[in-house]
Design a protein around this motif. Structure first.
Motif, PDB file in Angstrom:
ATOM      1  N   THR A   1       0.840  -1.189   0.000  1.00  0.00           N
ATOM      2  CA  THR A   1       0.000   0.000   0.000  1.00  0.00           C
ATOM      3  C   THR A   1       0.880   1.245   0.000  1.00  0.00           C
ATOM      4  O   THR A   1       2.107   1.161   0.156  1.00  0.00           O
ATOM      5  N   ALA A   2       0.232   2.400  -0.143  1.00  0.00           N
ATOM      6  CA  ALA A   2       0.975   3.658  -0.122  1.00  0.00           C
ATOM      7  C   ALA A   2       1.727   3.821   1.194  1.00  0.00           C
ATOM      8  O   ALA A   2       2.853   4.349   1.213  1.00  0.00           O
ATOM      9  N   LYS A   3       1.157   3.354   2.278  1.00  0.00           N
ATOM     10  CA  LYS A   3       1.827   3.457   3.572  1.00  0.00           C
ATOM     11  C   LYS A   3       3.121   2.649   3.596  1.00  0.00           C
ATOM     12  O   LYS A   3       4.120   3.068   4.187  1.00  0.00           O
ATOM     13  N   ASP A   4       3.112   1.490   2.930  1.00  0.00           N
ATOM     14  CA  ASP A   4       4.315   0.653   2.888  1.00  0.00           C
ATOM     15  C   ASP A   4       5.457   1.321   2.147  1.00  0.00           C
ATOM     16  O   ASP A   4       6.636   1.025   2.392  1.00  0.00           O
ATOM     17  N   VAL A   5       5.127   2.206   1.214  1.00  0.00           N
ATOM     18  CA  VAL A   5       6.148   2.855   0.400  1.00  0.00           C
ATOM     19  C   VAL A   5       6.874   3.958   1.173  1.00  0.00           C
ATOM     20  O   VAL A   5       8.022   4.296   0.864  1.00  0.00           O
ATOM     21  N   GLU A   6       6.229   4.509   2.180  1.00  0.00           N
ATOM     22  CA  GLU A   6       6.778   5.678   2.881  1.00  0.00           C
ATOM     23  C   GLU A   6       8.223   5.495   3.351  1.00  0.00           C
ATOM     24  O   GLU A   6       9.044   6.404   3.174  1.00  0.00           O
ATOM     25  N   PRO A   7       8.603   4.338   3.939  1.00  0.00           N
ATOM     26  CA  PRO A   7       9.987   4.225   4.429  1.00  0.00           C
ATOM     27  C   PRO A   7      11.059   4.327   3.351  1.00  0.00           C
ATOM     28  O   PRO A   7      12.194   4.710   3.642  1.00  0.00           O
ATOM     29  N   ILE A   8      10.710   3.986   2.101  1.00  0.00           N
ATOM     30  CA  ILE A   8      11.711   4.011   1.031  1.00  0.00           C
ATOM     31  C   ILE A   8      11.504   5.177   0.072  1.00  0.00           C
ATOM     32  O   ILE A   8      12.241   5.304  -0.914  1.00  0.00           O
ATOM     33  N   SER A   9      10.524   6.027   0.341  1.00  0.00           N
ATOM     34  CA  SER A   9      10.229   7.135  -0.582  1.00  0.00           C
ATOM     35  C   SER A   9      11.439   8.006  -0.887  1.00  0.00           C
ATOM     36  O   SER A   9      11.674   8.354  -2.055  1.00  0.00           O
ATOM     37  N   PRO A  10      12.256   8.388   0.117  1.00  0.00           N
ATOM     38  CA  PRO A  10      13.434   9.207  -0.221  1.00  0.00           C
ATOM     39  C   PRO A  10      14.382   8.501  -1.188  1.00  0.00           C
ATOM     40  O   PRO A  10      14.938   9.134  -2.093  1.00  0.00           O
ATOM     41  N   ALA A  11      14.570   7.196  -1.012  1.00  0.00           N
ATOM     42  CA  ALA A  11      15.460   6.456  -1.913  1.00  0.00           C
ATOM     43  C   ALA A  11      14.902   6.400  -3.325  1.00  0.00           C
ATOM     44  O   ALA A  11      15.655   6.435  -4.311  1.00  0.00           O
ATOM     45  N   LEU A  12      13.589   6.314  -3.464  1.00  0.00           N
ATOM     46  CA  LEU A  12      12.980   6.239  -4.784  1.00  0.00           C
ATOM     47  C   LEU A  12      13.155   7.536  -5.575  1.00  0.00           C
ATOM     48  O   LEU A  12      13.022   7.527  -6.804  1.00  0.00           O
ATOM     49  N   GLU A  13      13.448   8.628  -4.876  1.00  0.00           N
ATOM     50  CA  GLU A  13      13.644   9.899  -5.562  1.00  0.00           C
ATOM     51  C   GLU A  13      14.934   9.910  -6.378  1.00  0.00           C
ATOM     52  O   GLU A  13      15.086  10.731  -7.283  1.00  0.00           O
TER      53      GLU A  13
END
Length: 373
Positions: free
Chosen positions: A189-201
């Protein structure tokens, strides 16, 4: 207690492993991610995976296993995303060194298991090409997955094989994989993505980027790689399934053939024989071609004009999204210019950023300097 997650592919699977760990076990970061340093030519100009000898600043974990801390550095001209991942994520990253074949990785895994005594061991593959037979015409990069599968099947410890984002790597389609997948373990879910969001940038992984985007609700068709392969983004895309490890080995001809290999050269030879190619040969050829290509300064106006043309042509093919790696390649830019390209297009057209993908418009948008013409 420590958890061990084995990332089957390159750096992208390591990012997905961090997301999986947080989703399934919580965000304490108390996990070791065992991963290749294999970031392909967009980050690393050298073909093939990097080994211990290609880094400075690694830290010993066992006689055969070294961790990659934030202070480690690849030795030029090699490149690697692992030190930055180590700086931004709470997990420890242990390096898979494939230069001693499947037997070498098996030894590394056994030492890790004995040292960590992990409460769980998950082998994660994004896309599902770990389940390839080896003769599929769409198969492009079977070597890393087959190597780690061969090693995991020889370790005397319970290992759970998980496939996330069926079909997202563009090697086997979701339809091809559907009958091979076991129980549903999780839907990101979108919540699961939050911890890696900075890396995905900044991380260039296409498959993990699409996995994260679909977890956030993105649907459509995404064009990827230098060849512009179309990938369907569906309700199945953010799912994680368990697969029987022994069944995967019995299906994967390349993995079975390399069980006793002691060098990467042997693994490549088997890949050429069974699959008809070695992906490292492809990287060698492309790296040689790239060395002869001059790096030209990026002209913002010309680049945005080229983007308009690309979007119009891609829409005619039914494409709704693309990756920044594909944009970089299709606009004939150097891999080192990917970040500048990303900033240019996001700054000019922020409403088209479906993080971390680029969404194509249904019609051409005016650039800011054209607004009052």
């Amino acid at each position: 207690m420590t958890r061990l997650i084995v990332a089957a592919g390159g750096g992208g699977d390591a990012v997905a492993a961090a997301m999986l760990d947080a989703a399934l076990y919580g965000d304490d970061g108390n996990a070791v991610i065992f991963t290749y340093a294999w970031d392909r030519l967009l980050i690393d100009p050298l073909p093939g995976p990097r080994g211990v000898a290609n880094f400075t600043g690694l830290e010993p974990m066992t006689p055969a296993v070294w961790s990659v801390p934030a202070t480690a550095r690849p030795i030029a001209p090699a490149g690697s995303t692992l030190p930055r991942l180590a700086a931004e994520l709470p997990h420890a990253f242990a390096l898979i060194d494939p230069h001693h074949g499947a037997e070498g990785i098996t030894r590394q895994l056994e030492e890790l298991v004995n040292r960590l005594e992990p409460e769980s061991i998950d082998l994660l593959d994004v896309g599902g090409d770990i389940l390839a037979r080896g003769d599929e015409p769409t198969l492009k990069s079977p070597l890393a997955d087959a190597l780690i599968l061969a090693a995991c099947c020889q370790v005397n410890a319970p290992i759970r094989l998980l496939v996330a984002g069926p079909g997202l790597d563009g090697e086997l389609s979701a339809d091809d994989l559907r009958g091979l997948l076991g129980p549903l373990v999780h839907t990101f879910t979108a919540k699961d993505v939050e911890p890696i969001s900075p890396a995905l940038e900044w991380h260039p992984s296409e498959a993990t980027g699409m996995l994260a985007a679909t977890a956030r609700g993105v649907r459509g068709t995404c064009e990827v790689r230098d060849a512009g392969l179309p990938i369907a983004l569906t309700d199945e895309s953010p799912r994680v399934h368990e697969v029987d490890l022994d069944e995967a080995l019995s299906r994967n001809q390349l993995a079975r053939s390399i069980l006793a290999t002691t060098t990467l050269d042997e693994v490549e030879a088997q890949s050429r024989q069974i699959c008809g190619f070695s992906e490292i040969d492809y990287e060698r050829n492309k790296a040689a071609w790239l060395r002869d290509q001059p790096t030209m300064p990026m002209d913002p106006e010309a680049t945005l004009s080229q983007l308009d043309q690309f979007e119009a042509e891609a829409r005619s093919r039914g494409v709704t999204h693309t990756t920044f790696r594909h944009l970089t390649e299709t606009l004939n830019l150097n891999g080192s210019q990917r970040h500048d390209l990303r900033q240019l297009v996001i700054n000019n057209r922020p409403d088209q950023y479906d993080a971390p993908l680029w969404r194509l418009t249904t019609q051409r948008l005016s650039r800011p300097d054209e607004a009052h013409c």
